[in-house]
Design a protein around this motif. Structure first.
Motif, short mmCIF file in Angstrom:
data_model
loop_
_atom_site.label_atom_id
_atom_site.label_comp_id
_atom_site.label_asym_id
_atom_site.label_seq_id
_atom_site.Cartn_x
_atom_site.Cartn_y
_atom_site.Cartn_z
N SER A 279 3.20 -26.67 15.38
CA SER A 279 3.81 -26.54 14.17
C SER A 279 2.92 -25.48 13.47
O SER A 279 3.58 -24.41 12.61
N ASN B 70 4.01 -22.11 15.05
CA ASN B 70 5.20 -21.68 14.31
C ASN B 70 5.21 -21.01 13.31
O ASN B 70 5.80 -20.18 12.87
N GLN C 234 6.58 -17.47 12.36
CA GLN C 234 7.62 -17.20 11.39
C GLN C 234 7.07 -15.98 10.47
O GLN C 234 7.84 -15.25 9.89
N THR D 166 10.08 -16.39 17.38
CA THR D 166 10.50 -17.50 16.38
C THR D 166 11.47 -18.60 16.66
O THR D 166 11.21 -19.56 16.47
N THR E 161 9.44 -20.81 19.11
CA THR E 161 8.32 -21.94 18.39
C THR E 161 8.90 -22.84 17.50
O THR E 161 8.41 -23.92 17.20
N THR E 162 9.98 -22.56 16.95
CA THR E 162 10.70 -23.36 16.10
C THR E 162 11.26 -24.40 16.74
O THR E 162 11.15 -25.82 16.37
N SER F 249 8.40 -26.89 18.25
CA SER F 249 7.71 -27.51 17.14
C SER F 249 8.55 -28.71 16.65
O SER F 249 7.87 -29.84 16.44
#
Length: 183
Positions: free
Chosen positions: A124, A127, A131, A159, A162-163, A166
């Motif tokens: 998180s 992420n 971002q 992006t 990781t989005t 997470s």
């Protein structure tokens, strides 16, 4: 309690306060100043966490305020940037869907099982950093033509990755907790 103990929370509030100038600058297509303000907001995210941990100034309010400030900043800028055609709408949908899913999951957990104990995961935090860096890159590109488009395309994919990762991490962790399974 020392007034300095409130500094991390004040930094979070400043990050929230920066949202309006950033949005105004985006609306005016002043991408250079928008990039500067967004950079300051991003650095404030690192600063408040460092100060809170370094000096032991973590507060219960700060535990909620910091992620709230992050989400307000990122979601708002993603939505406005998508509306202005600066970032892909599908990417914004992925980012917003993840955060809505986490919020609804947290509310459901709270309603059915009680208080939600936990800290942000490494995924998180990564992420959020990705971002922030992606949006900063988009704003810099609009202002100056740098970074190269190929880096922005890589940023888009990073992006998304990781989005999604997470978001899945939160779903798995809190589903495990809800079922009572051991870690």
């Amino acid at each position: 309690m020392s007034a300095l103990r409130l500094l991390p929370n004040l930094i979070c509030l400043a990050r929230i306060a920066l949202i309006w100038p950033i949005l105004s600058l985006l609306a005016a297509q002043d991408y250079g100043w928008a990039a500067v303000c967004f950079f300051v907001a991003g650095v404030s995210d690192l600063a408040d966490g460092y100060i809170a941990k370094r000096f032991g100034w973590t507060t219960e309010l700060g535990k909620w305020l910091d992620p709230l400030a992050d989400k307000c900043l990122l979601i708002t800028v993603f939505v406005v940037a998508a509306w202005a055609g600066l970032v892909p709408r599908w990417l914004t949908a992925v980012v917003v869907t993840r955060d809505v899913m986490i919020a609804l999951g947290a509310l459901t957990y709270l309603a059915w099982l009680g208080p939600l104990e936990g800290r942000p995961t490494f995924a998180s935090k990564l992420n959020t950093l990705v971002q922030l860096a992606y949006l900063e890159g988009v704003l810099l590109f609009k202002a100056s033509g740098f970074p190269p488009v190929v880096l922005l395309e890589l940023g888009t994919m990073l992006t998304v990755a990781t989005t999604v990762l997470s978001g899945l991490g939160y779903v798995i962790e809190y589903s495990r907790r809800a079922s009572g399974a051991p870690a």
